[in-house]
Design an enzyme around this catalytic site. Structure first.
Site, PDB file in Angstrom:
ATOM      1  N   TYR A 191      -0.973   6.333   7.919  1.00 18.43           N
ATOM      2  CA  TYR A 191      -1.045   7.068   9.177  1.00 18.43           C
ATOM      3  C   TYR A 191      -1.433   8.520   8.913  1.00 18.43           C
ATOM      4  O   TYR A 191      -2.441   9.011   9.424  1.00 18.43           O
ATOM      5  CB  TYR A 191       0.288   6.993   9.926  1.00 18.43           C
ATOM      6  CG  TYR A 191       0.278   7.823  11.194  1.00 18.43           C
ATOM      7  CD1 TYR A 191      -0.595   7.504  12.228  1.00 18.43           C
ATOM      8  CD2 TYR A 191       1.098   8.933  11.328  1.00 18.43           C
ATOM      9  CE1 TYR A 191      -0.647   8.277  13.377  1.00 18.43           C
ATOM     10  CE2 TYR A 191       1.059   9.706  12.480  1.00 18.43           C
ATOM     11  CZ  TYR A 191       0.191   9.386  13.504  1.00 18.43           C
ATOM     12  OH  TYR A 191       0.136  10.161  14.637  1.00 18.43           O
TER      13      TYR A 191
ATOM     14  N   ASN B  10      -8.070  -2.525   9.482  1.00 24.85           N
ATOM     15  CA  ASN B  10      -8.701  -1.302   8.996  1.00 24.85           C
ATOM     16  C   ASN B  10      -9.462  -1.598   7.712  1.00 24.85           C
ATOM     17  O   ASN B  10      -9.080  -2.461   6.932  1.00 24.85           O
ATOM     18  CB  ASN B  10      -7.665  -0.198   8.778  1.00 24.85           C
ATOM     19  CG  ASN B  10      -7.127  -0.169   7.350  1.00 24.85           C
ATOM     20  OD1 ASN B  10      -7.752   0.404   6.459  1.00 24.85           O
ATOM     21  ND2 ASN B  10      -5.979  -0.795   7.146  1.00 24.85           N
TER      22      ASN B  10
ATOM     23  N   ASN C 181      -9.442  -2.799   0.659  1.00 23.07           N
ATOM     24  CA  ASN C 181     -10.606  -2.076   1.170  1.00 23.07           C
ATOM     25  C   ASN C 181     -11.366  -1.267   0.125  1.00 23.07           C
ATOM     26  O   ASN C 181     -12.324  -0.573   0.457  1.00 23.07           O
ATOM     27  CB  ASN C 181     -10.171  -1.155   2.318  1.00 23.07           C
ATOM     28  CG  ASN C 181      -9.598  -1.950   3.470  1.00 23.07           C
ATOM     29  OD1 ASN C 181     -10.117  -2.996   3.821  1.00 23.07           O
ATOM     30  ND2 ASN C 181      -8.502  -1.465   4.036  1.00 23.07           N
ATOM     31  N   THR C 182     -10.937  -1.326  -1.138  1.00 23.59           N
ATOM     32  CA  THR C 182     -11.687  -0.747  -2.245  1.00 23.59           C
ATOM     33  C   THR C 182     -12.054  -1.894  -3.173  1.00 23.59           C
ATOM     34  O   THR C 182     -11.172  -2.586  -3.680  1.00 23.59           O
ATOM     35  CB  THR C 182     -10.862   0.315  -2.993  1.00 23.59           C
ATOM     36  OG1 THR C 182     -10.594   1.399  -2.096  1.00 23.59           O
ATOM     37  CG2 THR C 182     -11.622   0.845  -4.194  1.00 23.59           C
TER      38      THR C 182
ATOM     39  N   PHE D  36      -9.705   4.268   1.466  1.00 20.07           N
ATOM     40  CA  PHE D  36      -9.123   5.464   0.824  1.00 20.07           C
ATOM     41  C   PHE D  36      -9.879   6.746   1.195  1.00 20.07           C
ATOM     42  O   PHE D  36     -10.158   7.592   0.341  1.00 20.07           O
ATOM     43  CB  PHE D  36      -9.089   5.312  -0.699  1.00 20.07           C
ATOM     44  CG  PHE D  36      -8.023   4.397  -1.228  1.00 20.07           C
ATOM     45  CD1 PHE D  36      -7.003   3.928  -0.436  1.00 20.07           C
ATOM     46  CD2 PHE D  36      -8.050   4.004  -2.564  1.00 20.07           C
ATOM     47  CE1 PHE D  36      -6.013   3.087  -0.936  1.00 20.07           C
ATOM     48  CE2 PHE D  36      -7.067   3.167  -3.088  1.00 20.07           C
ATOM     49  CZ  PHE D  36      -6.056   2.710  -2.267  1.00 20.07           C
TER      50      PHE D  36
ATOM     51  N   LYS E 234       3.278  -1.088  -4.638  1.00 18.98           N
ATOM     52  CA  LYS E 234       3.000  -1.811  -3.398  1.00 18.98           C
ATOM     53  C   LYS E 234       2.149  -3.034  -3.710  1.00 18.98           C
ATOM     54  O   LYS E 234       1.082  -2.904  -4.333  1.00 18.98           O
ATOM     55  CB  LYS E 234       2.284  -0.909  -2.389  1.00 18.98           C
ATOM     56  CG  LYS E 234       2.198  -1.504  -0.981  1.00 18.98           C
ATOM     57  CD  LYS E 234       1.784  -0.444   0.024  1.00 18.98           C
ATOM     58  CE  LYS E 234       1.911  -0.953   1.457  1.00 18.98           C
ATOM     59  NZ  LYS E 234       1.604   0.113   2.435  1.00 18.98           N
TER      60      LYS E 234
ATOM     61  N   ASN F 208       1.343  -4.973   1.461  1.00 25.38           N
ATOM     62  CA  ASN F 208       0.184  -4.317   2.048  1.00 25.38           C
ATOM     63  C   ASN F 208      -0.412  -5.219   3.129  1.00 25.38           C
ATOM     64  O   ASN F 208       0.189  -6.221   3.515  1.00 25.38           O
ATOM     65  CB  ASN F 208      -0.851  -4.020   0.951  1.00 25.38           C
ATOM     66  CG  ASN F 208      -1.626  -2.736   1.207  1.00 25.38           C
ATOM     67  OD1 ASN F 208      -2.043  -2.467   2.319  1.00 25.38           O
ATOM     68  ND2 ASN F 208      -1.826  -1.946   0.161  1.00 25.38           N
ATOM     69  N   THR F 209      -1.601  -4.881   3.602  1.00 22.72           N
ATOM     70  CA  THR F 209      -2.284  -5.670   4.626  1.00 22.72           C
ATOM     71  C   THR F 209      -2.857  -6.954   4.022  1.00 22.72           C
ATOM     72  O   THR F 209      -2.964  -7.099   2.811  1.00 22.72           O
ATOM     73  CB  THR F 209      -3.416  -4.854   5.267  1.00 22.72           C
ATOM     74  OG1 THR F 209      -4.324  -4.445   4.225  1.00 22.72           O
ATOM     75  CG2 THR F 209      -2.867  -3.622   5.962  1.00 22.72           C
TER      76      THR F 209
ATOM     77  N   SER G   1      -4.562  -2.523  -1.856  1.00 24.42           N
ATOM     78  CA  SER G   1      -5.430  -2.362  -0.695  1.00 24.42           C
ATOM     79  C   SER G   1      -6.637  -3.279  -0.836  1.00 24.42           C
ATOM     80  O   SER G   1      -7.266  -3.331  -1.898  1.00 24.42           O
ATOM     81  CB  SER G   1      -5.907  -0.919  -0.572  1.00 24.42           C
ATOM     82  OG  SER G   1      -6.925  -0.814   0.405  1.00 24.42           O
TER      83      SER G   1
ATOM     84  N   ASN H 168       1.400   7.912  -1.393  1.00 21.45           N
ATOM     85  CA  ASN H 168       0.714   6.717  -1.853  1.00 21.45           C
ATOM     86  C   ASN H 168      -0.435   7.145  -2.763  1.00 21.45           C
ATOM     87  O   ASN H 168      -1.273   7.955  -2.366  1.00 21.45           O
ATOM     88  CB  ASN H 168       0.202   5.949  -0.624  1.00 21.45           C
ATOM     89  CG  ASN H 168      -0.205   4.538  -0.932  1.00 21.45           C
ATOM     90  OD1 ASN H 168      -1.318   4.293  -1.374  1.00 21.45           O
ATOM     91  ND2 ASN H 168       0.699   3.598  -0.682  1.00 21.45           N
TER      92      ASN H 168
END
Length: 354
Positions: free
Chosen positions: A63, A110, A174-175, A114, A210, A239-240, A172, A138
């Protein structure tokens, strides 16, 4: 939720999700959001990896990526706050659009990648912030880094003096290839570097890990083994997810990490499995799909010592954390328990067989 808060959410949802995100941070910094402080008391008081929390309801990373509203967030009802992820160098992240509301599913996707202002800028903001509850960071890696594993220790060296805990984020989606760092050998080496950096700080802080919700049993067992032998202090589960089971929204096919209500069962099962694998020897933080005190209690029954939320605020507003904490206090009083820690792990077996 107050009428004012409902009106604010209605207004924010008139904007695209990323613009609304930015506006909500500005409203916090400008003092336009009520800040009730963190509910506390004997039943809610929580000890997590050496940290004293007024209540067990935390803000998940993602956030406040750039530590822009730390002072306000630590007065918004949370028992602890996590900002970031931060990388050594600034990076723009993935192209927009990269944030999607799945309103019908009470979920968010999302694929930020990063995006952040870099460790130096974030450290400066953390140094200026007034912390009313523990604040963590994080840790992430730059997409173009030649040594991503080393990036986590670099961020900790810069920002560690200004936070109360740090989280290694190798989960994550997303990377590209980041989750490959969750393998036994790669993760053990990465964590050894982070722990060595932590031990060199003037004020050593707890280090969390995480993990992803999409792990097979053998992968989770390897992670548990590394977690127990690496010297980390807690694990955040989870995580997601990249899964897309049963979604109704038109955005269901967007790439990225899914969070919110559809993640609740998947993340809670992983939490329960990890609690069993570690024998309760490592504190766990439950996150994924929490939108009520009943959800938070269920995470604790599955093995969590504390919880984190984020996506549910998109639909229920910034006062959600305080409402959940107060409702947890009422649930504990109704059950006649002295402290919410009495719930930890008591419902684990139900999640292991579900």
């Amino acid at each position: 939720m107050t009428a004012c808060e409902r009106a604010g959410l209605w207004l924010l949802h008139r904007f695209d999700p990323e613009t609304a995100h930015r506006l909500s941070l500005r409203a916090l910094r400008a003092g336009l959001v009520p800040l009730p402080g963190a509910p506390g008391g004997a039943r809610l008081r929580t000890r997590l990896a050496g940290l004293d929390l007024p209540n067990p309801v935390g803000l998940a990373a993602g956030y406040d990526k750039n530590a822009e509203a730390v002072t306000a967030l630590t007065r918004a009802g949370f028992g602890f706050v996590e900002v970031g992820a931060a990388t050594p160098l600034p990076q723009p992240g993935n192209p927009r659009p990269r944030l999607f509301r799945l309103t019908e599913d009470r979920a968010v996707i999302n694929r930020f990648g990063f995006n952040n202002d870099g460790a130096e800028a974030i450290a400066a903001r953390l140094a200026r912030a007034r912390r009313h509850v523990p604040v963590g960071l994080n840790l992430g890696a730059n997409k173009t880094s030649a040594d991503r594993a080393a990036d986590f220790a670099k961020v900790l060296a810069v920002c560690g003096p200004h936070v109360d805990f740090a989280t290694v984020n190798v989960s994550s989606p997303n990377t590209e290839n980041l989750r490959a760092l969750q393998g036994r050998a790669a993760l053990a080496a990465l964590l050894a570097g982070v722990i060595a950096t932590r031990d060199g700080l003037a004020r050593p802080i707890p280090v969390f890990l995480k993990i992803a919700p999409d792990l097979e049993e053998a992968e989770l067992a390897e992670l548990a083994e590394v977690a127990l032998t690496s010297g980390i202090d807690a694990v955040i589960a989870t995580n997601t997810t990249t899964a897309r089971d049963g979604l109704a929204s038109r955005h269901a096919g967007e790439a990225g990490g899914l969070s919110g209500a559809p993640l609740f069962d998947r993340s809670t099962r992983v939490l329960a499995r990890f609690h069993r694998l570690t024998g309760g020897r490592l504190p766990l933080v439950g996150t994924g799909g929490i939108a009520s005190a009943e959800d938070a209690r269920e995470k604790m029954l599955a093995g969590a010592s504390a919880v984190q939320l984020y996506s549910a605020m998109v639909y229920q507003g910034p006062s959600l954390a305080a409402r959940i904490a107060r409702d947890l206090d009422r649930l504990a009083a109704r059950e006649g328990i002295a402290n919410v820690s009495e719930w930890i792990g008591e419902g684990r077996e139900r999640w292991l067989t579900s």
